[in-house]
Design an enzyme around this catalytic site. Sequence first.
Site, PDB file in Angstrom:
ATOM      1  N   ASP A 166     -17.173   3.656  16.314  1.00 58.35           N
ATOM      2  CA  ASP A 166     -18.123   3.942  15.242  1.00 58.35           C
ATOM      3  C   ASP A 166     -18.320   2.666  14.431  1.00 58.35           C
ATOM      4  OD1 ASP A 166     -19.746   5.486  13.559  1.00 58.35           O
ATOM      5  OD2 ASP A 166     -18.452   7.223  13.844  1.00 58.35           O
ATOM      6  N   ARG A 209      -2.107  13.645   4.196  1.00 59.14           N
ATOM      7  CA  ARG A 209      -3.077  12.665   4.718  1.00 59.14           C
ATOM      8  C   ARG A 209      -3.050  12.600   6.237  1.00 59.14           C
ATOM      9  NH1 ARG A 209       1.585   9.813   4.474  1.00 59.14           N
ATOM     10  NH2 ARG A 209       1.666   7.983   5.816  1.00 59.14           N
ATOM     11  N   HIS A 248       0.854  -1.204   0.000  1.00 53.78           N
ATOM     12  CA  HIS A 248       0.000   0.000   0.000  1.00 53.78           C
ATOM     13  C   HIS A 248       0.887   1.251   0.000  1.00 53.78           C
ATOM     14  CE1 HIS A 248      -3.385   2.455   1.942  1.00 53.78           C
ATOM     15  NE2 HIS A 248      -2.332   3.125   2.370  1.00 53.78           N
ATOM     16  N   THR A 264     -18.279   9.373   0.610  1.00 54.72           N
ATOM     17  CA  THR A 264     -17.023  10.076   0.366  1.00 54.72           C
ATOM     18  C   THR A 264     -17.388  11.554   0.401  1.00 54.72           C
ATOM     19  OG1 THR A 264     -16.078   8.350  -1.018  1.00 54.72           O
ATOM     20  CG2 THR A 264     -15.259  10.577  -1.401  1.00 54.72           C
TER      21      THR A 264
HETATM   22  C1  HEM Z   1      -0.061   9.819  -0.026  1.00 50.41           C
HETATM   23  C2  HEM Z   1      -0.772   8.710  -0.016  1.00 50.41           C
HETATM   24  C3  HEM Z   1      -0.696   7.659   1.058  1.00 50.41           C
HETATM   25  C4  HEM Z   1       0.383   7.201   1.751  1.00 50.41           C
HETATM   26  C5  HEM Z   1       1.834   7.633   1.616  1.00 50.41           C
HETATM   27  C6  HEM Z   1      -0.108   6.179   2.663  1.00 50.41           C
HETATM   28  C7  HEM Z   1       0.677   5.489   3.554  1.00 50.41           C
HETATM   29  C8  HEM Z   1       0.201   4.703   4.577  1.00 50.41           C
HETATM   30  C9  HEM Z   1       1.001   4.089   5.598  1.00 50.41           C
HETATM   31  C10 HEM Z   1       2.511   4.228   5.731  1.00 50.41           C
HETATM   32  C11 HEM Z   1       0.170   3.415   6.419  1.00 50.41           C
HETATM   33  C12 HEM Z   1       0.551   2.591   7.633  1.00 50.41           C
HETATM   34  C13 HEM Z   1       0.417   3.389   8.923  1.00 50.41           C
HETATM   35  C14 HEM Z   1       0.845   2.549  10.110  1.00 50.41           C
HETATM   36  O1  HEM Z   1       2.024   2.228  10.207  1.00 50.41           O
HETATM   37  O2  HEM Z   1      -0.028   2.262  10.961  1.00 50.41           O
HETATM   38  C15 HEM Z   1      -1.165   3.599   5.929  1.00 50.41           C
HETATM   39  C16 HEM Z   1      -2.299   3.114   6.520  1.00 50.41           C
HETATM   40  C17 HEM Z   1      -3.537   3.216   5.982  1.00 50.41           C
HETATM   41  N1  HEM Z   1      -3.882   3.859   4.827  1.00 50.41           N
HETATM   42 FE1  HEM Z   1      -2.656   4.850   3.601  1.00 50.41          FE
HETATM   43  N2  HEM Z   1      -1.451   6.033   2.508  1.00 50.41           N
HETATM   44  C18 HEM Z   1      -1.848   6.908   1.527  1.00 50.41           C
HETATM   45  C19 HEM Z   1      -3.113   7.065   1.033  1.00 50.41           C
HETATM   46  C20 HEM Z   1      -4.192   6.321   1.443  1.00 50.41           C
HETATM   47  C21 HEM Z   1      -5.495   6.357   0.810  1.00 50.41           C
HETATM   48  C22 HEM Z   1      -5.860   7.205  -0.409  1.00 50.41           C
HETATM   49  C23 HEM Z   1      -6.292   5.534   1.526  1.00 50.41           C
HETATM   50  C24 HEM Z   1      -7.738   5.217   1.313  1.00 50.41           C
HETATM   51  C25 HEM Z   1      -8.614   6.123   0.951  1.00 50.41           C
HETATM   52  C26 HEM Z   1      -5.505   4.996   2.612  1.00 50.41           C
HETATM   53  C27 HEM Z   1      -5.973   4.160   3.586  1.00 50.41           C
HETATM   54  C28 HEM Z   1      -5.225   3.692   4.635  1.00 50.41           C
HETATM   55  C29 HEM Z   1      -5.765   2.930   5.731  1.00 50.41           C
HETATM   56  C30 HEM Z   1      -7.221   2.534   5.931  1.00 50.41           C
HETATM   57  C31 HEM Z   1      -4.707   2.636   6.581  1.00 50.41           C
HETATM   58  C32 HEM Z   1      -4.776   1.858   7.894  1.00 50.41           C
HETATM   59  C33 HEM Z   1      -4.573   0.405   7.651  1.00 50.41           C
HETATM   60  C34 HEM Z   1      -4.466  -0.379   8.929  1.00 50.41           C
HETATM   61  O3  HEM Z   1      -3.940   0.135   9.937  1.00 50.41           O
HETATM   62  O4  HEM Z   1      -4.929  -1.519   8.917  1.00 50.41           O
HETATM   63  N3  HEM Z   1      -4.240   5.467   2.509  1.00 50.41           N
HETATM   64  N4  HEM Z   1      -1.123   4.370   4.790  1.00 50.41           N
END
Ligand code: HEM
Length: 265
Positions: free
Chosen positions: A209, A200, A187, A248
Amino acid sequence: MTFSFSVLMRLIVLVIVGLMTLPTVEAADRDKLLSEPGIYGTFAAFSLDADWARQDQTMRIAQLATLKGVVEQHREKLVIDTYLLRGLSDRADVLFRIHATELRETQQFLLDLQDSLFGKHLNTAGVMHGLTKKANYVPGMPDNLKAELKTPSEPGLKPYVIVIPIRKDAEWWSLSQEQRAAMMQEHTEASLPYTKTVKRKLYHSTGLDDLDFITYFETSRLEDFQSLILALEKVKEFRHNRRFGHPTLLGTVRSLEEIIEVLAQ
Ligand code: HEM
């Protein structure tokens, strides 16, 4: 003539709402509330009722002053951000994002808001709660990814806001930490090209919730945001999204004064 009338109206709005500022109250620490774990984030969206537009402008301005008053009254404990959804979303007109160390402070703000003269015209379109937490997966990621994640987003105004609630499926939660970490690394790799133009913030909602996460984004480039979502739809982790959006929320980041000006017109 129309121009000078609108300039005059603008001045009147600014003067009236300016009078509502409570100068002695020290504001909550914004940097702290927006960066630390253990902070509650509430997203409250409202639509204005049909009576709002039927009132004359003087009445609307007077009621908007009460909105300013309620926000000022709570600024010592809360960080309140405002967004205009009207025109871009059919779900609501305004959105408040409220950060607090105690959720009951947020509740009191929302009660006071709804009790105010302005609040009498608000219909709740939706309220969502989440909690900020320390990163779960980033600490275990390779150093190059960790370093890239620290790249700050491009400076400058990011006028658009997008809020997407997400619920994972039961299978996601039954996977081991290692399995989930591998998918979150994928991801992250898919998302990295967008860190410069998309800011973000993540809120954990499980138990607070009917959601697992509230994802919040600011950008000046909606086309980049769309490409980001398309890139994420290709990674395995995305298949575990049981709910994505619905709703959204799309709008623009606005100061309270800007919201007041728009709604006064
Ligand atoms: C600049 C764009 C993005 C980056 C660099 C990014 C990066 C990350 C990273 C590094 C994590 C892990 C955080 C942790 O260590 O707990 C994360 C978690 C997550 N991201 Fe992204 N993300 C981006 C965009 C998005 C988008 C567009 C979505 C959905 C609309 C999204 C949904 C999520 C969700 C739901 C988690 C939590 C997952 C979990 O803890 O099970 N992210 N993201």
